[in-house]
Design an enzyme around this catalytic site. Structure first.
Site, PDB file in Angstrom:
ATOM      1  N   HIS A 122       0.817  -1.224   0.000  1.00  0.00           N
ATOM      2  CA  HIS A 122       0.000   0.000   0.000  1.00  0.00           C
ATOM      3  C   HIS A 122       0.852   1.278   0.000  1.00  0.00           C
ATOM      4  CE1 HIS A 122      -3.423  -2.496   0.268  1.00  0.00           C
ATOM      5  NE2 HIS A 122      -3.566  -2.572   1.570  1.00  0.00           N
ATOM      6  N   HIS A 193      -9.557   2.206   0.467  1.00  0.00           N
ATOM      7  CA  HIS A 193      -9.523   1.077   1.405  1.00  0.00           C
ATOM      8  C   HIS A 193     -10.626   1.183   2.465  1.00  0.00           C
ATOM      9  CE1 HIS A 193      -7.775  -2.220   3.633  1.00  0.00           C
ATOM     10  NE2 HIS A 193      -6.772  -2.306   2.774  1.00  0.00           N
ATOM     11  N   GLU A 332     -11.724  -3.317  -3.019  1.00  0.00           N
ATOM     12  CA  GLU A 332     -10.711  -2.369  -3.480  1.00  0.00           C
ATOM     13  C   GLU A 332     -10.541  -2.537  -4.988  1.00  0.00           C
ATOM     14  OE1 GLU A 332      -7.162  -2.905  -0.779  1.00  0.00           O
ATOM     15  OE2 GLU A 332      -8.598  -4.244   0.155  1.00  0.00           O
TER      16      GLU A 332
HETATM   17  C1  GAL Z   1      -5.546  -5.291   2.183  1.00  0.00           C
HETATM   18  C2  GAL Z   1      -4.529  -6.360   1.970  1.00  0.00           C
HETATM   19  C3  GAL Z   1      -4.468  -7.165   3.230  1.00  0.00           C
HETATM   20  C4  GAL Z   1      -4.115  -6.305   4.401  1.00  0.00           C
HETATM   21  C5  GAL Z   1      -5.044  -5.126   4.470  1.00  0.00           C
HETATM   22  C6  GAL Z   1      -4.639  -4.236   5.618  1.00  0.00           C
HETATM   23  O1  GAL Z   1      -5.718  -4.526   1.036  1.00  0.00           O
HETATM   24  O2  GAL Z   1      -4.870  -7.154   0.859  1.00  0.00           O
HETATM   25  O3  GAL Z   1      -3.542  -8.216   3.102  1.00  0.00           O
HETATM   26  O4  GAL Z   1      -2.789  -5.874   4.312  1.00  0.00           O
HETATM   27  O5  GAL Z   1      -5.092  -4.457   3.230  1.00  0.00           O
HETATM   28  O6  GAL Z   1      -4.720  -2.960   5.436  1.00  0.00           O
END
Ligand code: GAL
Length: 367
Positions: A122, A193, A332
């Site tokens: 991210h 997110h 997402e």
């Molecule tokens: C998601 C990711 C997860 C975890 C989550 C936490 O997008 O696929 O593995 O990291 O974010 O923010």
């Protein structure tokens, strides 16, 4: 500087004020909260920290309003809570993981900040979710945030100028539009997110929600959640959401992919109908007790479906209840994880002179 008095509520010190916003507002270096709303009574609160969606308050089938996204009451908590798992945030430069934080463009190798075991997740330690964005108020039901990500930030090449606009329509659509340009070739994969719970934030798990994902294939991962590079059919697996099914129906089945993700934490390859315009239906979610219904349309090729497998009750939510394991779900819309290292996945490199544009729409209704 030209000023526009707009019908955008701005929350300061707990009071709702009417903003007299500028078209060229300089960045407030403090964390602020802003509100957009429509005549239907839907309210969306956002903060300039991470261009983050804090709340989405919508009606159920009886006209009772509830906040259907996980988050904090105080915008400063998004920064100060070490457990904050990117709730509601704009994610960049790259949504999801880049293996070992490494990729190459031509003969040049890049090393990104590593923040998830040995991997980059991210956007790194100080991704777009952890910076203060400039805010530009543009019209009654819309807000634009912008950010200049400097060359070398978190290891990425090039200065990127990026904006995200949130628009709430009278048809109860939240339109999210991303625009970006760069002065050097760089990977870019923006997403949002938000964790939804259509019963209301803090109201238990999302296992009874009925989900449809418009995808006949998905990208499996290895045990550290990096895509293997394969694209495999979902038919006859727990990943088949082509017809609406309860999220909890197959989540406890013995399945290697579910074990790796501690539940669903996977990218689905969205079915694109060439007869449709750029936006295609990605997913629908129905919550039977409230009647709330969510539709997601996007221009993106992928959808990361995540069932909040890393929430453990450490976060106390807006109404004072802990956010439990599987207390929310994320849809997402994005390109596929680790694309810079996966030659068969759709391209995520943005070139100088190109304009990155991507739109996702979350539509709220009841049944
Ligand atoms: C998601 C990711 C997860 C975890 C989550 C936490 O997008 O696929 O593995 O990291 O974010 O923010």
């Amino acid at each position: 500087m030209k000023k526009l008095c707009l019908h955008i509520g701005r929350l300061l010190l707990g009071g709702l004020l009417t903003a007299c916003a500028s078209t060229q507002t300089p960045a407030p270096q403090t964390v602020q909260q802003y509100r957009i709303k429509n005549e239907a009574g839907t309210i969306i609160d956002v903060t300039n920290y991470g261009a983050t969606i804090m709340s989405i308050i919508t009606a159920d089938r009886n006209g009772e309003f509830a906040d259907i996204v996980l988050g904090y009451t105080d915008p400063s908590r998004y920064k100060s809570d070490p457990y904050n798992p990117n709730m509601g945030a704009t994610i960049g430069r790259f949504g999801n993981r880049i293996a070992y934080g490494k990729f190459s463009i031509g003969d040049t190798s890049y090393n990104l900040a590593v923040n998830n075991g040995s991997h980059h997740l991210h956007g790194g330690r100080l991704g777009f979710d952890k910076v203060i964005w400039d805010v530009h108020a543009i019209e009654k039901n819309a807000l634009t945030f912008s950010y200049l990500s400097k060359d070398g930030e978190e290891g990425y090449p090039g200065n990127i100028s990026v904006s995200v606009t949130y628009t709430l329509t009278e048809a109860n659509e939240l339109i999210i539009e991303y625009v970006a340009t760069t002065d050097q070739t760089t990977p870019l994969n923006l997403t949002n997110h938000t964790y939804f719970n259509l019963k209301g934030e803090g109201e238990g798990t999302i296992l009874d929600h009925e989900l449809m994902i418009n995808a006949t294939t998905m990208t499996p991962v290895n045990e550290i959640l990096i895509p293997t590079g394969e694209i495999v059919p979902v038919a006859e697996t727990p990943f088949d959401f082509t017809r609406p099914k309860k999220i909890g129906q197959d989540i406890y089945l013995k399945n290697e992919q579910l074990e790796y993700g501690y539940g669903y934490d996977h990218n689905f390859v969205l079915t694109k109908d060439s007869h449709e315009e750029h936006l295609t239906l990605a997913a629908t979610v129905y919550e039977p007790s409230s009647g709330r219904y969510l539709e997601v349309h996007t221009e993106e090729p992928g959808l990361q479906f995540y069932t909040a497998n890393f929430l453990r009750g450490e976060i106390t939510g807006k109404s004072g209840k802990p956010y439990l394991y599987r207390g929310g779900f994320c849809l997402e819309t994005q390109h596929f994880p680790d694309s810079p290292n996966q030659p068969t996945f759709p391209n995520t490199l943005l070139q100088p002179g190109e304009e990155y544009r991507s739109t996702t729409i979350y539509t709220f209704s009841v049944r």
